[in-house]
Design a protein around this motif. Structure first.
Motif, PDB file in Angstrom:
ATOM      1  N   LYS A 167       0.837  -1.183   0.000  1.00  0.00           N
ATOM      2  CA  LYS A 167       0.000   0.000   0.000  1.00  0.00           C
ATOM      3  C   LYS A 167       0.886   1.252   0.000  1.00  0.00           C
ATOM      4  N   ASP A 168       0.441   2.275  -0.717  1.00  0.00           N
ATOM      5  CA  ASP A 168       1.167   3.544  -0.771  1.00  0.00           C
ATOM      6  C   ASP A 168       1.093   4.220   0.599  1.00  0.00           C
ATOM      7  N   GLN A 169       2.189   4.791   1.062  1.00  0.00           N
ATOM      8  CA  GLN A 169       2.268   5.435   2.379  1.00  0.00           C
ATOM      9  C   GLN A 169       1.287   6.603   2.510  1.00  0.00           C
ATOM     10  N   THR A 170       0.994   7.264   1.419  1.00  0.00           N
ATOM     11  CA  THR A 170       0.115   8.434   1.475  1.00  0.00           C
ATOM     12  C   THR A 170      -1.359   8.075   1.298  1.00  0.00           C
ATOM     13  N   ASP A 171      -1.656   6.800   0.972  1.00  0.00           N
ATOM     14  CA  ASP A 171      -3.038   6.363   0.745  1.00  0.00           C
ATOM     15  C   ASP A 171      -3.757   6.230   2.092  1.00  0.00           C
ATOM     16  N   THR A 172      -4.811   6.995   2.293  1.00  0.00           N
ATOM     17  CA  THR A 172      -5.557   6.952   3.551  1.00  0.00           C
ATOM     18  C   THR A 172      -6.920   6.284   3.404  1.00  0.00           C
ATOM     19  N   GLN A 173      -7.294   5.876   2.182  1.00  0.00           N
ATOM     20  CA  GLN A 173      -8.621   5.321   1.949  1.00  0.00           C
ATOM     21  C   GLN A 173      -8.618   3.794   1.872  1.00  0.00           C
TER      22      GLN A 173
END
Length: 121
Positions: free
Chosen positions: A2-8
């Motif tokens: 998962k991308d570190q900036t992905d919050t969803q």
């Protein structure tokens, strides 16, 4: 991954903390000194032979006297405290048996002393 900036996006394998054991902490835990002080307050407020509470006594005694007290207690199957209480009770009863009512009232008000009693005051 998962991308570190992905919050969803939800975690595929969430990292779980191990389950804590025991009581849930409230942040109001008492120190040992606080628990001991509370115990002494409760003890002084109740108990005793006539429910008048207890008084903490801290005193030093000669080793020979302690040894004698310990032997007496062991012989009679009692604790040293019970022996001391018994001796005080007996001495108090013996003294009160020799007093007039006026002397008794002065005695319990701590106004009567040995020299006054001998003079018949």
């Amino acid at each position: 991954m998962k991308d570190q900036t992905d919050t969803q996006t939800a975690e595929l394998f969430p990292i779980l903390e191990p389950k804590r054991r025991g009581r849930i902490p409230t942040g109001k835990a008492k120190t040992t000194a606080e628990r001991q002080a509370a115990y002494r307050r409760r003890k002084s407020a109740r108990g005793g032979t006539d429910n008048n509470g207890h008084k903490h006594v801290d005193w030093w005694i000669d080793y020979r006297r302690w040894s004698e007290l310990d032997c007496l207690a062991s012989y009679h199957g009692k604790t040293p405290l019970q022996i001391v209480e018994q001796l005080i009770d007996q001495a108090n009863r013996d003294l009160m048996a020799t007093m007039t009512q006026a002397q008794y009232f002065d005695y319990v008000d701590k106004k009567l002393h040995v020299t006054q009693k001998e003079q018949g005051a």
